[in-house]
Design a protein around this motif. Structure first.
Motif, short mmCIF file in Angstrom:
data_model
loop_
_atom_site.label_atom_id
_atom_site.label_comp_id
_atom_site.label_asym_id
_atom_site.label_seq_id
_atom_site.Cartn_x
_atom_site.Cartn_y
_atom_site.Cartn_z
N UNK A 53 46.54 47.38 39.84
CA UNK A 53 45.48 48.29 40.25
C UNK A 53 46.03 49.71 40.30
N UNK A 54 45.24 50.63 39.77
CA UNK A 54 45.57 52.06 39.78
C UNK A 54 44.43 52.77 40.49
N UNK A 55 44.72 53.38 41.62
CA UNK A 55 43.70 54.09 42.39
C UNK A 55 43.74 55.57 42.05
N UNK A 56 42.58 56.10 41.67
CA UNK A 56 42.45 57.52 41.34
C UNK A 56 41.47 58.17 42.31
N UNK A 65 47.79 55.93 43.90
CA UNK A 65 48.81 54.91 44.15
C UNK A 65 48.51 53.65 43.35
N UNK A 66 49.55 52.83 43.19
CA UNK A 66 49.42 51.59 42.45
C UNK A 66 49.57 50.39 43.37
N UNK A 73 38.87 52.77 40.88
CA UNK A 73 39.96 51.79 40.95
C UNK A 73 40.01 51.06 39.62
N UNK A 74 41.08 51.28 38.89
CA UNK A 74 41.24 50.68 37.57
C UNK A 74 42.10 49.43 37.70
N UNK A 121 38.57 45.85 35.10
CA UNK A 121 37.49 46.50 35.83
C UNK A 121 37.79 47.99 35.92
N UNK A 122 36.74 48.78 35.91
CA UNK A 122 36.84 50.19 36.29
C UNK A 122 35.87 50.33 37.46
N UNK A 123 36.34 50.07 38.66
CA UNK A 123 35.49 49.88 39.83
C UNK A 123 35.21 51.20 40.53
#
Length: 283
Positions: free
Chosen positions: A179-182, A189-190, A239-240, A254-256
């Motif tokens: 997960x990659x949070x933007x 953060x990952x 959230x990728x 997912x691209x949430x």
């Protein structure tokens, strides 16, 4: 968050998120108020911005959910992420658009419904030993199924709604899901999410757990390609979720941008980043 009634087994994630956001927001001069999305519109009076969080039943009531977001917007309340983003993101067919934009994707069979024969066809088409059947409008792994050549569904089984069939990726169990949070288009953060013993699903409802994760530059660059391919300008949060293909490349799962848990335990600066992003949206 659903109001009255029994709490879900993963409701502790909501508590963790609020506990991380509330003091950071207060430090920035913002007050965090928890409201059930089904609350009457009058309960939103005086609120400048609605931050969508753990509205974890929206997938069963998408039209009603969108109607409420549109009504809030009509009252002059900023919604993040906005109704047009939610409408696009609520149906996983958005993954087709990302794939057309060149984002690495998992091969997918899109169906209005699925039965035993469709599962068998997908297994052969993907040359896979196992497939996963998911709802096109779904979240949290709910209503998801996994089948194999030697473990097909019963002849009378039907998914009963629009769905997607994908080959099962062994890396999800062997390596985990990333997960990659933007926040505001910038990487925050990952997270490495692992499945619990005897399961392939990484959600805490099924025994999944999370670990800290510092992505390699090439993996982060792949996640940034997803952000760049979104048909919207820098949503407040995205959230990728990605998993590794047999080729070694990460593919988007997912691209949430609707209701995600943003993993504050792995991102201690999440509250400050979101508070700053909200202030920019309100400026």
């Amino acid at each position: 968050m659903p109001g009255d009634g029994p709490r879900r087994g993963d409701a502790f994630e909501h508590d963790l998120e609020v506990a991380a956001l509330r003091p950071a927001f207060a430090k920035s001069g913002l007050e965090l108020v928890e409201i059930d999305w089904r609350a009457p519109l009058d309960e939103f009076e005086g609120i400048a911005l609605v931050l969508l969080g753990t509205a974890w039943d929206y997938q069963d009531h998408l039209a009603e959910f969108l109607e409420k977001l549109e009504a809030l917007t009509a009252r002059g309340i900023r919604v993040c992420n906005p109704p047009e983003v939610v409408r696009w993101n609520g149906d996983k067919r958005y993954l087709k658009q990302l794939a057309k934009a060149g984002v690495p994707a998992i091969p997918t069979l899109w169906l209005d419904d699925a039965g035993r024969s469709d599962v068998a066809i997908a297994l052969d088409a993907f040359e896979a030993t196992r497939v996963v059947v998911k709802r096109q409008v779904g979240a949290g792994g709910l209503g998801q199924h996994s089948f194999a050549h030697d473990a097909l569904p019963e002849s009378t089984w039907r998914m009963g709604q629009p769905c997607m069939i994908q080959p099962f990726l062994p890396s999800v169990v062997e390596e985990g899901e990333y997960t990659f949070v933007f926040i505001d288009g910038t990487f925050s953060h990952g997270v490495l999410k692992r499945a619990g013993e005897g399961d392939y699903r990484i959600q805490s409802l099924y025994g999944g757990y999370e670990c800290d994760y510092a992505p390699a530059p090439s993996d982060l660059a792949t996640a940034e390609r997803v952000i760049a391919a979104l048909p919207f300008d820098d949503p407040l949060y995205a959230r990728i979720d990605m998993a590794r293909l047999p080729s070694g490349e990460l593919a988007v799962m997912e691209a949430e941008m609707i209701e995600p848990y943003l993993y504050p335990q792995q991102g201690p600066e999440l509250g400050d980043r979101l508070a700053a992003g909200i202030r920019r949206k309100l400026a």
